[in-house]
Design a protein around this motif. Structure first.
Motif, PDB file in Angstrom:
ATOM      1  N   ARG A 120      67.991  23.587   8.437  1.00  0.00           N
ATOM      2  CA  ARG A 120      67.322  22.736   9.427  1.00  0.00           C
ATOM      3  C   ARG A 120      68.140  21.484   9.698  1.00  0.00           C
ATOM      4  NH1 ARG A 120      60.938  22.371   8.319  1.00  0.00           N
ATOM      5  NH2 ARG A 120      61.181  20.881  10.019  1.00  0.00           N
ATOM      6  N   THR A 121      68.783  20.952   8.666  1.00  0.00           N
ATOM      7  CA  THR A 121      69.641  19.779   8.858  1.00  0.00           C
ATOM      8  C   THR A 121      70.774  20.104   9.835  1.00  0.00           C
ATOM      9  OG1 THR A 121      69.161  18.992   6.630  1.00  0.00           O
ATOM     10  CG2 THR A 121      71.185  18.174   7.638  1.00  0.00           C
ATOM     11  N   GLU A 122      71.399  21.264   9.643  1.00  0.00           N
ATOM     12  CA  GLU A 122      72.502  21.658  10.533  1.00  0.00           C
ATOM     13  C   GLU A 122      71.997  21.921  11.949  1.00  0.00           C
ATOM     14  OE1 GLU A 122      75.241  24.576   9.114  1.00  0.00           O
ATOM     15  OE2 GLU A 122      75.630  23.507   7.246  1.00  0.00           O
ATOM     16  N   GLN A 123      70.814  22.539  12.054  1.00  0.00           N
ATOM     17  CA  GLN A 123      70.267  22.811  13.387  1.00  0.00           C
ATOM     18  C   GLN A 123      69.952  21.518  14.125  1.00  0.00           C
ATOM     19  OE1 GLN A 123      67.082  25.534  12.512  1.00  0.00           O
ATOM     20  NE2 GLN A 123      68.569  27.057  11.794  1.00  0.00           N
ATOM     21  N   ALA A 124      69.407  20.543  13.389  1.00  0.00           N
ATOM     22  CA  ALA A 124      69.102  19.245  14.013  1.00  0.00           C
ATOM     23  C   ALA A 124      70.392  18.580  14.486  1.00  0.00           C
ATOM     24  CB  ALA A 124      68.356  18.352  13.022  1.00  0.00           C
ATOM     25  N   ALA A 125      71.452  18.685  13.693  1.00  0.00           N
ATOM     26  CA  ALA A 125      72.735  18.086  14.074  1.00  0.00           C
ATOM     27  C   ALA A 125      73.303  18.799  15.304  1.00  0.00           C
ATOM     28  CB  ALA A 125      73.724  18.163  12.908  1.00  0.00           C
ATOM     29  N   LEU A 126      73.206  20.120  15.331  1.00  0.00           N
ATOM     30  CA  LEU A 126      73.704  20.871  16.489  1.00  0.00           C
ATOM     31  C   LEU A 126      72.936  20.480  17.745  1.00  0.00           C
ATOM     32  CD1 LEU A 126      74.387  24.568  15.391  1.00  0.00           C
ATOM     33  CD2 LEU A 126      76.028  22.751  15.915  1.00  0.00           C
ATOM     34  N   GLU A 127      71.622  20.249  17.591  1.00  0.00           N
ATOM     35  CA  GLU A 127      70.817  19.872  18.756  1.00  0.00           C
ATOM     36  C   GLU A 127      71.282  18.516  19.293  1.00  0.00           C
ATOM     37  OE1 GLU A 127      68.966  19.606  21.882  1.00  0.00           O
ATOM     38  OE2 GLU A 127      68.965  21.542  20.877  1.00  0.00           O
ATOM     39  N   ARG A 128      71.558  17.562  18.406  1.00  0.00           N
ATOM     40  CA  ARG A 128      72.065  16.255  18.859  1.00  0.00           C
ATOM     41  C   ARG A 128      73.449  16.399  19.488  1.00  0.00           C
ATOM     42  NH1 ARG A 128      71.851  11.429  14.765  1.00  0.00           N
ATOM     43  NH2 ARG A 128      71.928  10.164  16.659  1.00  0.00           N
ATOM     44  N   ARG A 129      74.269  17.306  18.930  1.00  0.00           N
ATOM     45  CA  ARG A 129      75.603  17.525  19.500  1.00  0.00           C
ATOM     46  C   ARG A 129      75.492  18.084  20.912  1.00  0.00           C
ATOM     47  NH1 ARG A 129      80.490  21.260  17.374  1.00  0.00           N
ATOM     48  NH2 ARG A 129      81.542  20.713  19.319  1.00  0.00           N
ATOM     49  N   ARG A 130      74.560  19.021  21.095  1.00  0.00           N
ATOM     50  CA  ARG A 130      74.371  19.597  22.435  1.00  0.00           C
ATOM     51  C   ARG A 130      73.901  18.531  23.424  1.00  0.00           C
ATOM     52  NH1 ARG A 130      72.890  24.571  19.627  1.00  0.00           N
ATOM     53  NH2 ARG A 130      70.806  23.734  19.271  1.00  0.00           N
TER      54      ARG A 130
END
Lengths: 201, 201
Positions: A120-130
């Motif tokens: 979930r931490t990585e997914q949240a980071a990917l969402e901010r990157r997008r």
């Protein structure tokens, strides 16, 4: 009675900042998934039980490290210089700042660029990157609509290729070699905004 | 008595080419170091002992996969069009061919770009990659010396940033989205050779 502990910790460099910095180095070397709490304890030179005094867990360190990279990107997005003026000038400023930020926070951005969404931490980071990518993409489109950048290139491809060049810096940049962030940004902006051809300059 | 076996193998797609292609997919998904012979057998739909009929070991597959990417690069280096004419035109041709090759051999190049030198096979691949980089770097220097590309950018930085943009394609390209290799190459060459500014075109 608890007096000496903080002093010794400072002397051995175990304040939160250096814990984070050492952990990010280990993550980048071994891969986040390949890093155990034991690896982190070893890198910090503490026992496995002492590491829990410094940090509750691996994922919390990852979250802090990724925020370090992402907060830098979003500080740019929120800056006045990204908000007003000709879009091509704002784009130029954002590219230059991105290179600076990347060089300043090199290990943190390197870690961010390797995230694949495994938690979930990585997914949240990917969402901010997008979200950052959408901001850039929008800026490129604005610059095209204003006539600032050539109309015969697809804005999405420009965004990808431009930041492909920016992000590649994490793959080959050696701070010791002597190029400063501004040297990198100058070369990148000359190449991509003005073109390599001597007759295009 | 041995007649049916090759037919069945072909029907199930286990010729050497498809073994390689499936293995590279698994390497890219799980990471080469994280892939076991059992993972490969599972992906091929064969038993763990049957996999040794198809391939002696993981590292041999890695070597063949990396050669697939590297041979493509060196075919370019050996081509007449990389050897004669103005250096800037040769550079342009090599960049376009690199993009084509990358798109054609996408999983193989993706694997090559992730190699870090953890075995003799990986070290040999890195050495060939460095040789290709030297070839490009030399071409950029020649183009600068001939006055084809602007003199105010450092050739080594140009090489890194230019191929940073090219190699980034492995990170974001989705063949299904519809952009062809030539669309990518056109956008990349317009951006880097002629520049994004509409007044630079």
């Amino acid at each position: 009675m608890s007096g000496p502990t903080p002093t010794r910790q400072r002397r051995r460099g175990h304040d939160p900042e250096s814990v984070l910095s050492i952990a990010v180095g280990v993550f980048n070397e071994r891969g986040y998934d390949g890093t155990s709490m034991e690896d982190l304890a070893r890198a910090l030179g503490v026992t496995k039980s002492a590491i829990y005094y410094h940090v509750p867990g691996k994922e919390q360190l990852l979250a802090r490290a990724l925020d370090r990279a992402l907060d830098g990107l979003f500080a740019m997005v929120a800056d006045e210089r990204a908000a007003s003026g000709a879009a091509i000038e704002r784009l130029e400023w954002v590219v230059r700042q991105s290179v600076r930020m990347l060089v300043e926070r090199l290990p943190y951005v390197t870690l961010l660029l390797r995230v694949r969404g495994n938690s979930r931490t990585e997914q949240a980071a990917l969402e901010r990157r997008r979200e950052f990518d959408r901001f850039i993409s929008h800026l490129v489109k604005e610059a095209a609509a204003e006539g600032g950048i050539r109309a015969d290139v697809e804005p999405l491809l420009v965004t990808r290729l431009l930041f492909g060049a920016v992000n590649s810096i994490t793959e080959w940049y050696q701070p010791a070699r002597g190029d400063s962030a501004d040297d990198l940004a100058d070369a990148l902006l000359k190449m991509t905004f003005d073109g390599l051809r001597s007759d295009a300059a």
